[in-house]
Design an enzyme around this catalytic site. Sequence first.
Site, PDB file in Angstrom:
ATOM      1  NE  ARG A  24      -6.725   0.280  11.612  1.00  0.00           N
ATOM      2  CZ  ARG A  24      -5.416   0.221  11.285  1.00  0.00           C
ATOM      3  NH1 ARG A  24      -4.486   1.222  11.158  1.00  0.00           N
ATOM      4  NH2 ARG A  24      -5.010  -0.916  10.517  1.00  0.00           N
ATOM      5  CG  MET A  68       6.213  24.148  -1.942  1.00  0.00           C
ATOM      6  SD  MET A  68       5.049  24.837  -3.011  1.00  0.00           S
ATOM      7  CE  MET A  68       3.983  25.722  -1.804  1.00  0.00           C
ATOM      8  CE1 TYR A 117       9.119  32.192   2.527  1.00  0.00           C
ATOM      9  CE2 TYR A 117       9.569  29.780   2.394  1.00  0.00           C
ATOM     10  CZ  TYR A 117       9.247  31.207   1.846  1.00  0.00           C
ATOM     11  OH  TYR A 117       8.771  31.042   0.434  1.00  0.00           O
ATOM     12  CE  LYS A 163      -0.298  -0.398   5.145  1.00  0.00           C
ATOM     13  NZ  LYS A 163      -1.285  -0.710   6.059  1.00  0.00           N
TER      14      LYS A 163
END
Length: 353
Positions: free
Chosen positions: A128, A298, A250, A35
Amino acid sequence: MAHCGAVLDVDTGAIVANWRELARRHGAEAAAVVKADAYGHGAVAVAPVLARAGCATFFTAHLAEALALRAVLPEPRIAVLNGPCAAEIATYRAANLLPVLGSLSHVALWREAGGGTAYLQADTGMNRLGLGAADMEQLAAEPALLDGIEVALLMTHLVASEEPADPANAAQRERFERLRALFPAWKTSLANSSGIFLGADFASDLARPGAALYGINPTPGRANPMQPAASLTAPVLQLRDIRPGESVGYNATWRAERSSRVATVAIGYADGWPRALGNTGHALFDGHVLPLVGRVSMDLTTYDATGVPGLAEGSRVTLLGEGVAAETIALWAGTNAYEVLTRLGPRIPRRYR
Ligand SMILES: *Cc1c(COP(=O)(O)O)cnc(C)c1O
């Protein structure tokens, strides 16, 4: 296409060796959980290699993942852990995929769609996904609910298998024993990666390792018995020398205390490189440690490369792999190795060895 950016090198030989080792330790069949694009390693490339090594059963989480696999794996069993929904149900039969029925609604959906072979997931403590004890007793009391359905596997998933001392393990095994006694003819599947290391009591007809195939340590706190399979490198786009007091990135979260050389590397949170790594952890170049400085942005991350010999614009630094385990990055980022690997995004090409 030529590519100068970050690359994930995947050692499929290591994945096969890990699968063989897990099957050996389990002492019975082992599937491969592929997966989330084989935990970031590329399912469509990894699964056929495992199939050639003898792996006959694959698990994905989503139907779309299973369909992509079916295109490259005509023969093996492919099961979808999240279970079916009404809109998808016809596709299972068309592509010869196995739904993992995880609720009475899933059972009804599959039965009303005509039934056939399916896996059934019981919930023994995760709370779950899976049929609870009452659901299973209802199935036993009302066999018509399973009309036309052949259950090829009864499975359950362990809550804390990476912690052998956790009493949840034995409790789940006992609950599972009681449920399977309702349907003694069904085959069973219990252990995930860490479950395989809980010993013979946790053996079943089919183990379902995921993480350990890709080198994540199934025995945290002890030596890793698996081989790491991925290495992430990215190029230095620019080197700049800055004066004491100048800031990087930043919001100026890092400031040079001395004259420093900053390496700007082509990886960012849009590639799945955790933003939580701001001012935490390091990359490696030729055995030298480059501390991460400033925020992860990013598309770019900045490292302190002061005094690192030989590093040039265009050099590739190692972000993950030899010397930097996924577990280490996870610790820095406040997450687990599963998340670090599965988040590595589609902008990073995978290269296979
Ligand atoms: C993801 C998953 C696995 C694989 O677990 P690992 O810890 O990665 O080995 C097995 N079974 C189920 C139901 C899962 O969701």
